[in-house]
Design a protein around this motif. Structure first.
Motif, short mmCIF file in Angstrom:
data_model
loop_
_atom_site.label_atom_id
_atom_site.label_comp_id
_atom_site.label_asym_id
_atom_site.label_seq_id
_atom_site.Cartn_x
_atom_site.Cartn_y
_atom_site.Cartn_z
N ALA A 35 0.83 -1.22 0.00
CA ALA A 35 0.00 0.00 0.00
C ALA A 35 0.86 1.27 0.00
CB ALA A 35 -0.93 -0.02 1.21
N GLY A 36 2.10 1.16 0.49
CA GLY A 36 2.98 2.34 0.50
C GLY A 36 3.55 2.62 -0.88
N THR A 37 4.02 1.59 -1.57
CA THR A 37 4.59 1.81 -2.91
C THR A 37 3.51 2.29 -3.87
OG1 THR A 37 4.27 -0.49 -3.58
CG2 THR A 37 6.38 0.04 -2.57
N LYS A 38 2.27 1.90 -3.59
CA LYS A 38 1.16 2.26 -4.48
C LYS A 38 1.02 3.78 -4.62
CE LYS A 38 -3.56 1.06 -5.50
NZ LYS A 38 -4.84 0.64 -4.96
N LYS A 39 1.44 4.50 -3.59
CA LYS A 39 1.33 5.97 -3.63
C LYS A 39 2.36 6.61 -4.55
CE LYS A 39 -1.19 7.23 0.32
NZ LYS A 39 -1.16 7.06 1.73
N ILE A 40 3.49 5.91 -4.78
CA ILE A 40 4.57 6.55 -5.56
C ILE A 40 4.95 5.75 -6.80
CG2 ILE A 40 5.68 7.98 -3.78
CD1 ILE A 40 7.46 5.65 -3.07
N ALA A 41 4.37 4.56 -6.92
CA ALA A 41 4.70 3.71 -8.08
C ALA A 41 3.42 3.03 -8.55
CB ALA A 41 5.72 2.65 -7.66
N GLU A 42 3.49 2.45 -9.74
CA GLU A 42 2.36 1.63 -10.17
C GLU A 42 2.63 0.21 -9.68
OE1 GLU A 42 0.25 -0.11 -14.22
OE2 GLU A 42 1.93 1.29 -14.41
N ASN A 43 1.76 -0.29 -8.80
CA ASN A 43 1.93 -1.67 -8.34
C ASN A 43 1.37 -2.62 -9.40
OD1 ASN A 43 2.94 -0.94 -5.86
ND2 ASN A 43 1.10 -1.45 -4.69
N ILE A 44 2.13 -3.66 -9.68
CA ILE A 44 1.60 -4.67 -10.60
C ILE A 44 1.69 -6.02 -9.89
CG2 ILE A 44 1.84 -5.78 -12.86
CD1 ILE A 44 2.95 -3.16 -13.90
N ILE A 45 0.51 -6.59 -9.64
CA ILE A 45 0.47 -7.84 -8.89
C ILE A 45 0.93 -8.97 -9.79
CG2 ILE A 45 -1.02 -9.43 -7.56
CD1 ILE A 45 -0.77 -6.57 -6.34
N ALA A 46 1.97 -9.67 -9.36
CA ALA A 46 2.46 -10.84 -10.10
C ALA A 46 3.31 -11.66 -9.15
CB ALA A 46 3.29 -10.40 -11.30
N ASN A 47 3.46 -12.93 -9.48
CA ASN A 47 4.31 -13.81 -8.70
C ASN A 47 5.76 -13.59 -9.15
OD1 ASN A 47 5.71 -15.90 -7.62
ND2 ASN A 47 4.44 -17.53 -8.50
N ILE A 48 6.60 -13.10 -8.25
CA ILE A 48 7.97 -12.74 -8.67
C ILE A 48 8.85 -13.96 -8.90
CG2 ILE A 48 7.90 -10.41 -7.69
CD1 ILE A 48 9.58 -11.43 -5.34
N SER A 49 8.35 -15.15 -8.60
CA SER A 49 9.10 -16.37 -8.95
C SER A 49 8.84 -16.75 -10.40
CB SER A 49 8.66 -17.54 -8.08
OG SER A 49 8.68 -17.16 -6.75
N ASP A 50 7.83 -16.15 -11.01
CA ASP A 50 7.49 -16.45 -12.40
C ASP A 50 8.24 -15.45 -13.30
OD1 ASP A 50 6.35 -16.77 -14.88
OD2 ASP A 50 4.27 -16.80 -14.15
N PHE A 51 9.48 -15.82 -13.65
CA PHE A 51 10.35 -14.87 -14.36
C PHE A 51 9.78 -14.49 -15.73
CE2 PHE A 51 14.33 -16.66 -12.00
CZ PHE A 51 13.85 -16.13 -10.82
N GLU A 52 9.10 -15.43 -16.40
CA GLU A 52 8.49 -15.12 -17.71
C GLU A 52 7.48 -13.99 -17.55
OE1 GLU A 52 9.03 -15.92 -20.75
OE2 GLU A 52 10.15 -17.80 -20.69
N MET A 53 6.69 -14.08 -16.49
CA MET A 53 5.67 -13.05 -16.24
C MET A 53 6.32 -11.71 -15.92
SD MET A 53 2.64 -12.08 -16.08
CE MET A 53 1.52 -13.47 -16.12
N VAL A 54 7.38 -11.75 -15.10
CA VAL A 54 8.09 -10.51 -14.76
C VAL A 54 8.64 -9.88 -16.05
CG1 VAL A 54 10.11 -9.56 -13.54
CG2 VAL A 54 8.66 -11.25 -12.40
N TYR A 55 9.21 -10.71 -16.91
CA TYR A 55 9.78 -10.22 -18.18
C TYR A 55 8.68 -9.57 -19.05
CZ TYR A 55 11.73 -10.34 -22.90
OH TYR A 55 12.14 -9.99 -24.15
#
Ligand code: AMP
Ligand code: GLY
Length: 422
Positions: A35-55
């Motif tokens: 909720a803190g980063t949401k104020k200064i960045a665009e949060n994008i919900i994703a599983n960070i173990s899924d490198f293809e998705m992050v890419y």
């Protein structure tokens, strides 16, 4: 420039905060953020173990540089994965990440390069470990080789206890660990020393001490960190010289010789005994909550630091810090580090003024219908900077009182060793 920060803790909020102060920042996304980063960045919900998705997200959002906050994706090779796809990443490759991902790897680097560390043995068979324990003195430190979410180290008061812990690890207590590292117990003062590294040079990136125990007076079970302060009081010029010459430089040279020059933040967890540094552990990332205090003290544009580091041009940056003392106190959910309460609304956030000297970095929080709720065990980092550490702590405690969150608790004595010596 467009940046993506990976992670969802107080550390990542603090990195986003510092990046967002730069005039050179164009777009900032955080995957998944809080909720803190949401104020200064665009949060994008994703599983960070899924490198293809992050890419996929990074391509879609036209990101120039990716900053990886936590150790797990680094140890699993996110840097190699993204670099192969021509993305600029700030963080070590999979091989170099073994400095944190495998305690056996780290200890062997020490042994082969005369880096001072606790004497040790590495075992994958219980009988061999038992022989080693029988010849050791208590207390003895038993460590799982791989990542264990802060639960892989036990300081055993008796040899019997060490055997039990060793057996559990060798029987598969942690998926990441088929080996155990047994270590001599070092008694001294802890110090966290940070550097920022590229292929050609490195710079000091702050000192800190954190408080891992849940209770005041550093008592009770271990946590991810209940608070931190910077600068560390025990870092003198002559000690710093020893840390660089005996620990940091031989490590960076060793990684180069192995064909995997280290790049990114490197965090050395040290024990200082009679003015001599010993390496306890390496972390291949910023500390959490140490990052929160370091980002408040950093005067140099973080976009520049990371941009130049990813171009191996760090030589050209002068990193500046303010002279203040800075403290962060972690507000935890009741029950932490055991089973803790979740989904509790935090109502009074607007009672606290946030400015250059007062920040609230979010950790386990989320926003729903314009309200903020707790999610994790460590919820908020109440971070303050002032002329000295005592004033900074008083300011954090005043802010915590204004917040008055009944579903959580915090330590009132963060920084006690340093404040006692003021
Ligand atoms: P680590 O995960 O290796 O950082 O260990 C967690 C904590 O255990 C450290 O921050 C130290 O407080 C403590 N510790 C680890 N190794 C030793 C050691 N050899 N002697 C004394 N304390 C240790
Ligand atoms: N505060 C300890 C860590 O980040 O590992």
């Amino acid at each position: 420039m467009n940046f993506a920060v990976i992670g969802s803790g107080g550390r990542e909020h603090a990195i986003c905060y510092k990046l967002s102060q730069s005039a050179k920042l164009n777009k900032l996304i955080c995957i998944p953020g809080n909720a803190g980063t949401k104020k200064i960045a665009e949060n994008i919900i994703a599983n960070i173990s899924d490198f293809e998705m992050v890419y996929k997200i990074i391509k879609e959002k036209n990101i120039d540089i990716v900053v990886v906050g936590p150790e797990e994706p680094l140890v699993n090779g996110i840097t190699d994965f993204l670099k192969k796809r021509s993305i600029r990443v700030f963080g070590p490759d999979k091989f170099a990440s073994q400095l944190e991902g495998s305690k056996a790897f780290m200890k062997n680097i020490c042994k082969n390069n005369n880096i001072p560390t606790a004497s040790f043995g590495i075992f994958d068979k219980f009988n061999d470990a038992e022989n080693f324990i029988n010849k050791s003195k208590s207390p003895i430190v038993v460590k799982a080789d791989g990542l264990a979410a802060g639960k892989g180290v036990v300081i055993c008061k008796s040899l019997e206890e060490a055997k039990i812990e060793t057996k559990e690890i060798l029987n598969g207590k942690f998926k990441s660990s088929s080996k155990v590292v047994l270590e001599e117990f070092l008694k001294g003062e802890e110090l966290s020393y940070f550097v920022v590294v590229d292929k050609n040079s490195y710079h000091f990136f702050g000192s800190a001490q954190d408080h891992k125990k849940v209770g005041e007076g550093d008592k009770g079970p271990n946590t991810g960190g209940m608070g931190a302060y910077s600068p560390a009081i025990n870092l003198t010029d002559s000690l710093e010289e020893k840390i660089k010459k005996k620990i940091i430089e031989p490590t960076l040279l060793a990684m180069k010789k192995l064909g995997h020059p280290y790049t990114g933040f490197l965090y050395a967890g040290l024990m200082i005994i009679k003015k001599e540094p010993y390496l306890i552990e390496y972390n291949i990332r910023m500390g959490d909550p140490e990052c929160q205090v370091l980002m408040m003290k950093l005067k140099t544009d973080l976009v520049d630091v990371i941009d130049l580091a990813t171009k191996n041009d760090l030589n050209n940056v002068k990193i500046k810090w303010d002279n203040n003392g800075c403290i962060t106190i972690v507000l935890c959910a009741n029950g932490y580090p055991g089973n803790y309460v979740k989904d509790k609304e935090i109502k009074n956030l607007n009672n606290i003024v946030v400015d250059e000297y007062n920040q609230i970095f979010h950790a386990g929080t989320y926003e729903k219908n314009n309200k903020i709720f707790s999610l994790g065990g460590r919820v908020l980092n109440i971070t303050c900077s002032n002329q000295n550490l005592e004033k900074a702590r008083n300011q954090s405690l005043t802010n915590l009182k204004k917040l008055n969150w009944n579903d959580g608790f915090y330590r009132k004595d963060i920084g006690w060793r340093a404040i006692k010596k003021l």
